[in-house]
Write a protein that holds these residues in place. Structure first.
Motif, PDB file in Angstrom:
ATOM      1  N   CYS A  74       0.817  -1.219   0.000  1.00  0.00           N
ATOM      2  CA  CYS A  74       0.000   0.000   0.000  1.00  0.00           C
ATOM      3  C   CYS A  74       0.849   1.266   0.000  1.00  0.00           C
ATOM      4  CB  CYS A  74      -0.927   0.001   1.222  1.00  0.00           C
ATOM      5  SG  CYS A  74      -2.103  -1.375   1.224  1.00  0.00           S
ATOM      6  N   SER A 124       2.981   2.490   1.997  1.00  0.00           N
ATOM      7  CA  SER A 124       2.758   3.193   3.262  1.00  0.00           C
ATOM      8  C   SER A 124       3.884   2.988   4.263  1.00  0.00           C
ATOM      9  CB  SER A 124       1.422   2.717   3.886  1.00  0.00           C
ATOM     10  OG  SER A 124       0.348   2.943   3.012  1.00  0.00           O
ATOM     11  N   THR A 176       5.458   6.360   5.497  1.00  0.00           N
ATOM     12  CA  THR A 176       4.512   7.084   6.345  1.00  0.00           C
ATOM     13  C   THR A 176       4.423   6.436   7.722  1.00  0.00           C
ATOM     14  OG1 THR A 176       3.235   7.673   4.389  1.00  0.00           O
ATOM     15  CG2 THR A 176       2.155   7.946   6.516  1.00  0.00           C
ATOM     16  N   TYR A 177       4.360   5.099   7.738  1.00  0.00           N
ATOM     17  CA  TYR A 177       4.267   4.393   9.028  1.00  0.00           C
ATOM     18  C   TYR A 177       5.500   4.642   9.871  1.00  0.00           C
ATOM     19  CZ  TYR A 177       3.677   0.649  12.420  1.00  0.00           C
ATOM     20  OH  TYR A 177       3.550  -0.052  13.596  1.00  0.00           O
ATOM     21  N   LEU A 206      -4.301   2.598   7.371  1.00  0.00           N
ATOM     22  CA  LEU A 206      -4.867   2.126   6.099  1.00  0.00           C
ATOM     23  C   LEU A 206      -6.386   2.171   6.055  1.00  0.00           C
ATOM     24  CD1 LEU A 206      -2.594  -0.970   5.325  1.00  0.00           C
ATOM     25  CD2 LEU A 206      -2.328   1.399   4.592  1.00  0.00           C
ATOM     26  N   HIS A 256      -4.242  10.193   4.395  1.00  0.00           N
ATOM     27  CA  HIS A 256      -3.348   9.276   3.698  1.00  0.00           C
ATOM     28  C   HIS A 256      -4.036   8.761   2.428  1.00  0.00           C
ATOM     29  CE1 HIS A 256      -0.257   6.456   2.903  1.00  0.00           C
ATOM     30  NE2 HIS A 256      -0.898   5.373   3.336  1.00  0.00           N
ATOM     31  N   ARG A 315      -3.482   6.437   0.488  1.00  0.00           N
ATOM     32  CA  ARG A 315      -3.562   4.982   0.338  1.00  0.00           C
ATOM     33  C   ARG A 315      -4.414   4.369   1.445  1.00  0.00           C
ATOM     34  NH1 ARG A 315      -1.369   3.149  -4.625  1.00  0.00           N
ATOM     35  NH2 ARG A 315       0.116   4.759  -5.266  1.00  0.00           N
ATOM     36  N   SER A 316      -5.412   5.107   1.912  1.00  0.00           N
ATOM     37  CA  SER A 316      -6.286   4.577   2.958  1.00  0.00           C
ATOM     38  C   SER A 316      -7.742   4.646   2.513  1.00  0.00           C
ATOM     39  CB  SER A 316      -6.111   5.372   4.257  1.00  0.00           C
ATOM     40  OG  SER A 316      -6.843   6.588   4.196  1.00  0.00           O
TER      41      SER A 316
END
Length: 814
Positions: free
Chosen positions: A698, A700, A703-704, A721, A727, A729-730
């Motif tokens: 994803c 991500s 970001t995480y 997510l 975000h 991609r969520s």
């Protein structure tokens, strides 16, 4: 002139040579160009040839040869050396083509009007009525301004004595002007200095005349005047040209299904309702245009179009029935017709032609068969051009019997060896070879007569010994440079000098339902391609990293690939993933091909940069050969990067109109479905599988890690997510975004889908951090509802905007 360029270039005694007057002696108008060419290093010439090929490939310039296995993907062939035409030569061609267009327009007006030429025997009635191009429903149709032949093209060639001859007339839907424009854009960039210094005549004034003439002749009313270009569709051999001309002239590119007839007028079916069409530039054969009055089995036409033409409510360029003039049988009658109708001699003679429907002509032709070619009067009949001298006695007898049964369907023409011109040898860049060439010249009707495009399209034979020039037989092309005695016209563009309030257009104007559908599916396939590339990359990387035996529990990415039908899961996982990543007809390759097809139908709406990027992606060499694992991983990195770039074109390069919203709705539907399915797969795999793969999938991970300095855990991962509305991609970002997109379209076109998303959006808003657990029923239900809602929105969009079963009343956009 002594130069390696001319080593091996040979004059042919039976052909006129465009470049050489005698061995080693350049014609005067070629001297400066050849001097500049001779000063080029071999590496420079090789680079120019490579640049031409790359430009053609990346611009997606194609010509569909139906017998070629490459089909619609066959690149257009352009030789970098232009055909140079001296001013005095061009003056003769220009005057002759303009006169011929006036003559044929007058003939059409008579054939479909008073028919005086037929009753007085100047044209045999059987020649006209026996030709499939004559359309009885077109009788007595009087087009605006009396212009039956709005566009015209003549196929010209030089005989060995250097004279120009007309071999055939193109009067139905003459093609090639767009390819001539593309050749000019490509070749002038290869030789920019010479293009300026030689004072080459520009093409823009011709296209400006075409657009202005349509505006003057087309009827008015029902809002701003609209011109459309009617194409048979993306699988037509010249579709690239249709899209290019539509974009260049600002016309709306349409297929027959985009148009409808209501109350004696033609309308475009758009997402905003019906909009009046005032002029149709058609690239469709006559008999396919109206299934009601012409060819009943046509799925390409518009029922009632002939009646609209009869009423004068739409301008057809060219008028219905103009294909009858393409009969080669007419060529022999044109000198007398020119004297009768125009009162002047025919300036450009036709190649000697015998219509075999006359008994005396048939007998005479057979006596001199060795010097003739035999071909059908109807060029669409599919029969081969036959050279008399090449026929065996048995073949002659068979041909004679076939012609004797239907003599009116055949003509005999004198076999004239075409002139030859230089081409760059692809194997030896500093050497020239000779190819037979012909010139297709174009004319368009204006208020003061016919304007002729300077130069036109030069076509060349497929091999040095070729006697027939045909793009359907693999021929190539050249740019044609008409030299000027003085400075060339400074008109380089079609931009108007003045825009009035009536010229202003709404951002959602003229978006046809078909185009909206292609945009919607282009968005879906683009997002689906990116998801597939990311999934295959994650799955392949984890397969390589695993040291233990592979299973779906330890590799949820592999299970997801199976769920997404990228692999079947019955063979070796690495081999299956490699095939899904690199085979053109499987997995990612198949989705990319679907995206390319949708994009091809949007040629007139995609920017050059967008199209080049797309072509580089779908034509990547890795899809044509079996790749190793490192090469496949490198390709997937490249594919993801390119697909993100394409997303950037949509985000940054498109106006926020209805077309952008349809594409964006498609993208969001696809991303929502993939996000929900990916999270479901991770939840089903349980705690033992880890979550690094899901974050990578994803996009991500960064970001995480910027938020949490711990290994991936369910609570923060699901929060990122599922709930995070910042975000991209969520689900928390995509679901409200999709709802807002749908509501914006509904504000313009009425409700159709927002209620389908309301429940999922409310459930998402109610989701608390305490619910972010794989075992939580509310979360599981939400993910299932998101996927179901995305599917139902897709269905609603399709039924509301992409089907046309009497769903809307006529609405006129002003």
């Amino acid at each position: 002139m002594s130069d390696p360029l001319l080593e091996g270039y040979r004059l042919c005694p039976q052909r006129h040579d465009e470049m050489l007057a005698a061995p080693g002696e350049l014609r005067p108008h070629w001297c400066r160009f050849m001097q500049a060419l001779a000063a080029s290093e071999p590496a420079q010439l090789a680079e120019r040839m490579a640049l031409v090929e790359r430009e053609v490939r990346e611009n997606g310039v194609t010509y569909n040869v139906y017998a070629d296995p490459r089909g619609a993907d066959r690149p257009w062939e352009v030789d970098p050396i232009p055909l140079l035409i001296a001013p005095e030569d061009w003056a003769q061609v220009e005057a002759g083509v303009a006169q011929r267009a006036r003559l044929l327009n007058a003939v059409l007006a008579d054939i479909y009007g008073a028919q005086t030429l037929l009753t007085q025997g100047l044209i045999p009635p059987s020649l006209v009525f026996g030709h499939r191009g004559y359309l009885h429903p077109a009788k007595d149709i009087r087009p605006p301004g009396g212009v039956h032949l709005f566009q015209y093209a003549a196929d010209l060639a030089r005989s060995p004595d250097g004279r120009w001859w007309v071999f055939s007339d193109r009067t139905q839907a003459p093609s090639g002007a767009g390819y001539a424009l593309e050749n000019r854009l490509v070749v002038s960039r290869m030789f920019p200095e010479m293009f300026r210094e030689l004072n080459i005549e520009h093409q823009a004034p011709f296209f400006a005349s075409l657009r202005e003439s349509i505006a003057q002749l087309a009827p008015r009313g029902d809002g701003p005047q609209m011109t459309v270009l009617l194409t048979p569709g993306p699988y037509n051999e010249t579709y690239f040209e249709h899209a290019l001309i539509a974009r260049y002239l600002g016309f709306v590119l349409v297929e027959g299904s985009d148009l409808t007839v209501r109350e004696g007028r033609v309308w475009l079916k758009t997402v905003a309702g019906l909009q009046r069409v005032h002029a149709i530039v058609r690239r469709q054969d006559d008999d396919y245009c109206d299934p009601l009055e012409l060819r009943a089995d046509s799925a390409l036409g518009i029922a009632g179009l002939a009646d609209c033409a009869r009423r004068g409510t739409v301008l057809l360029a060219n008028s219905l029935g103009s294909g009858v003039l393409e009969s080669g049988a007419l060529l022999g009658y044109l000198p007398a017709l020119c004297e009768r109708l125009l009162g002047e001699p025919l300036l450009l003679p036709s190649v000697a032609t015998w219509w075999l429907g006359e008994p005396a002509a048939l007998e005479d032709a057979w006596r001199r068969l060795d010097d003739l070619i035999i071909k059908p009067t109807d060029r669409a009949a599919g029969s081969e051009v036959l050279f008399g001298r090449r026929l065996s006695p048995a073949a002659r007898d068979a041909l004679h019997e076939r012609v004797r049964l239907q003599p009116h369907r055949y003509v005999a023409q004198e076999w004239v060896r075409l002139s030859q011109a230089p081409v760059l040898d692809r194997q030896r860049p500093r050497h020239l070879s000779a190819r037979a060439v012909g010139l297709r010249a174009f004319a368009v009707a204006t208020g003061s007569g016919y304007a002729v495009m300077p130069g036109g399209l030069t076509r060349m034979g497929s091999a040095p010994e070729a006697d027939v020039i045909s793009m359907q037989r693999g021929g190539g092309s050249k740019d044609a440079w008409v030299l000027s005695d003085g400075p060339a016209s400074s008109s380089l563009s079609l931009l108007r000098t003045t825009i009035t309030p009536a010229d202003l257009k709404a951002p959602r104007a003229h978006l046809s339902s078909r185009v909206a559908e292609n945009l919607f599916w282009y968005g879906r396939y683009a997002e689906r391609s990116e998801c597939a590339a990311r999934l295959l990359r994650v799955a392949l990387a984890r397969c390589v990293a695993e040291t233990e035996e592979l299973d779906e529990g330890s590799l949820p990415a592999l299970a997801l690939a199976r769920e997404w039908n990228l692999i079947d899961g019955e063979g070796d996982p690495v081999a299956e993933l490699l095939s899904a990543a690199t085979q053109p007809d499987q997995g990612l390759g198949a989705v990319l091909r679907q995206m390319g097809r949708a994009a091809f139908s949007l040629r007139d709406r995609l920017s050059i940069d967008n199209w080049r990027t797309l072509n580089q992606l779908v034509q990547d060499p890795v899809l044509t050969r079996r790749a190793s694992l490192p090469a496949a991983l490198n390709w997937l990195d490249r594919a993801v990067t390119t697909l993100v770039t394409l997303s950037g074109f949509a985000l940054d390069g498109m106006t926020r109109g209805t077309d952008w919203r349809f594409m964006s709705i498609g993208r969001r539907i696809e991303r929502l479905d993939f996000l929900a399915l990916s999270i479901q797969s991770a939840m089903e795999a349980g705690h033992g599988s880890g979550l690094d793969w899901l974050l990578d999938l994803c996009d991500s991970t960064v970001t995480y890690r910027s938020r949490y300095m711990v290994a991936p855990e369910w609570l923060p991962v699901l929060d990122l997510l599922v709930r995070d509305d910042t975000h991209t991609r969520s689900i928390g970002f995509q679901l409200p975004g999709l709802l807002q997109m749908v509501q914006k379209v509904e504000s313009l076109h009425g409700g159709f889908a927002s209620t389908l998303l309301a429940g999922s959006a409310e459930a998402l808003a109610r989701l608390a951090p305490e619910d972010l657990s794989p075992e939580n029923t509310a979360l599981q239900t939400l993910l299932a509802d998101v996927r179901e809602s995305a599917y139902r929105v897709s269905e609603a969009v399709t039924h509301t905007f992409f089907t046309h079963a009497q769903r809307s009343q006529t609405r006129v956009s002003t």
